[in-house]
Motif scaffolding. Structure first.
Motif, short mmCIF file in Angstrom:
data_model
loop_
_atom_site.label_atom_id
_atom_site.label_comp_id
_atom_site.label_asym_id
_atom_site.label_seq_id
_atom_site.Cartn_x
_atom_site.Cartn_y
_atom_site.Cartn_z
N UNK A 49 0.85 -1.19 0.00
CA UNK A 49 0.00 0.00 0.00
C UNK A 49 0.88 1.24 0.00
N UNK A 50 0.32 2.33 -0.49
CA UNK A 50 1.11 3.56 -0.67
C UNK A 50 0.28 4.75 -0.21
N UNK A 51 0.85 5.53 0.70
CA UNK A 51 0.18 6.72 1.20
C UNK A 51 0.60 7.93 0.36
N UNK A 52 -0.38 8.63 -0.19
CA UNK A 52 -0.08 9.84 -0.96
C UNK A 52 0.31 10.93 0.03
N UNK A 53 1.53 11.47 -0.13
CA UNK A 53 2.00 12.45 0.85
C UNK A 53 1.38 13.83 0.60
N UNK A 54 1.76 14.78 1.45
CA UNK A 54 1.15 16.11 1.39
C UNK A 54 1.47 16.84 0.08
N UNK A 55 2.51 16.40 -0.61
CA UNK A 55 2.86 16.99 -1.91
C UNK A 55 2.20 16.26 -3.08
N UNK A 56 1.43 15.22 -2.75
CA UNK A 56 0.72 14.48 -3.80
C UNK A 56 1.54 13.37 -4.44
N UNK A 57 2.64 12.95 -3.76
CA UNK A 57 3.53 11.95 -4.34
C UNK A 57 3.43 10.61 -3.62
N UNK A 58 3.83 9.57 -4.33
CA UNK A 58 4.07 8.26 -3.72
C UNK A 58 5.47 7.81 -4.14
#
Length: 257
Positions: free
Chosen positions: A91-100
């Motif tokens: 699983x991958x959490x989209x960070x505050x900058x919109x990236x994975x």
């Protein structure tokens, strides 16, 4: 004038007051009173789920040659014990900058894209290393909340990432009879900006609203109608009414002796 008579008059007054505060007309509770307008109406709503920061994504890459895509699937090489203890593997959490951060490929800007656009982006990167790969992306924490005058207020996880406000109310057990049908509010946050819309469930035009399809983390709020507000006010003041009624009866009893 007897005390019993005065007591009956007072009780009748209190009963009528309560009755008046609890009256709800049929027109206030019926859904879609102009539903005839829906006949032969096509659905022109272009609904797409948008990936946002803080979304938790499940990403799988498959191919007819599993070994060629194994580097993109952490679950593929993990032992059963590791899979059991680490539910977030793969699983991958989209960070505050919109990236994975995706294995072997690195940083990918994925926020503000539809799921279809994100799949196309990732597939293009994967196909540089493994031909004819199939990519699937799912939002695991797609949820909405329903609050207020409903049977079962709460937060609900939506596995298929698509839900209408009608379906959301269904999950919450529908509005109570005291729910205000004409001003159901939807609170939404997009790109850090909060907005809200109001829906009138007595009109079928609700299906044409941009808030008819809910986005992840939307909050549906059903306010109490006028009858519920008045009833609540009466209940809060009932002790005062009874005390005043008791004083009136006492005074009248003294005066009529």
């Amino acid at each position: 004038m007897s005390i019993n008579f005065l007591s009956r008059i007072t009780a009748l007054f209190l009963f009528l007051s309560l009755l008046c505060t609890s009256c709800i007309s049929k027109k206030e509770v019926l859904y879609f009173q102009d539903i005839e307008a829906l006949n032969n109406q096509s659905d022109n709503t272009n609904y797409n789920t948008i990936i946002r920061p803080d979304d938790l994504l499940s990403i799988t890459v498959s191919s007819q040659d599993p070994e060629s895509v194994a580097i993109f699937n952490p679950m593929a090489g993990a032992s059963n014990a590791l899979r059991t203890t680490n539910e977030r593997l793969g699983t991958y959490l989209v960070d505050s900058n919109g990236n994975i951060e995706f294995p072997f490929i690195g940083t990918l800007q994925i926020a503000n894209k539809t799921r279809v656009e994100a799949i196309a982006l990732l597939k293009g990167e994967v196909n540089k290393y493994a031909k004819e790969a199939v990519v699937d992306i799912r939002i695991l924490n797609f949820s909405i909340s329903v609050l207020g005058e409903v049977q079962r207020a709460g937060t609900f996880t939506i596995p298929n990432e698509r839900i209408t406000v009608l379906e959301a109310l269904g999950l919450a057990g529908d509005m109570t009879i005291f729910g205000e049908r004409k001003t159901v509010k939807i609170i939404r946050e997009e790109n850090g900006v909060k907005s809200y819309g109001e829906l009138d469930f007595t009109s079928i035009d609700v299906v044409n609203s941009p808030f008819y399809y809910l986005q992840q983390n939307d909050v549906v709020i059903v306010s109490p109608n006028k009858a519920q507000v008045q009833s609540g006010a009466f209940n809060r003041n009932s002790t005062i009414f009874i005390s005043i009624a008791g004083i009136i009866i006492s005074v009248l009893t003294i005066l009529t002796r």
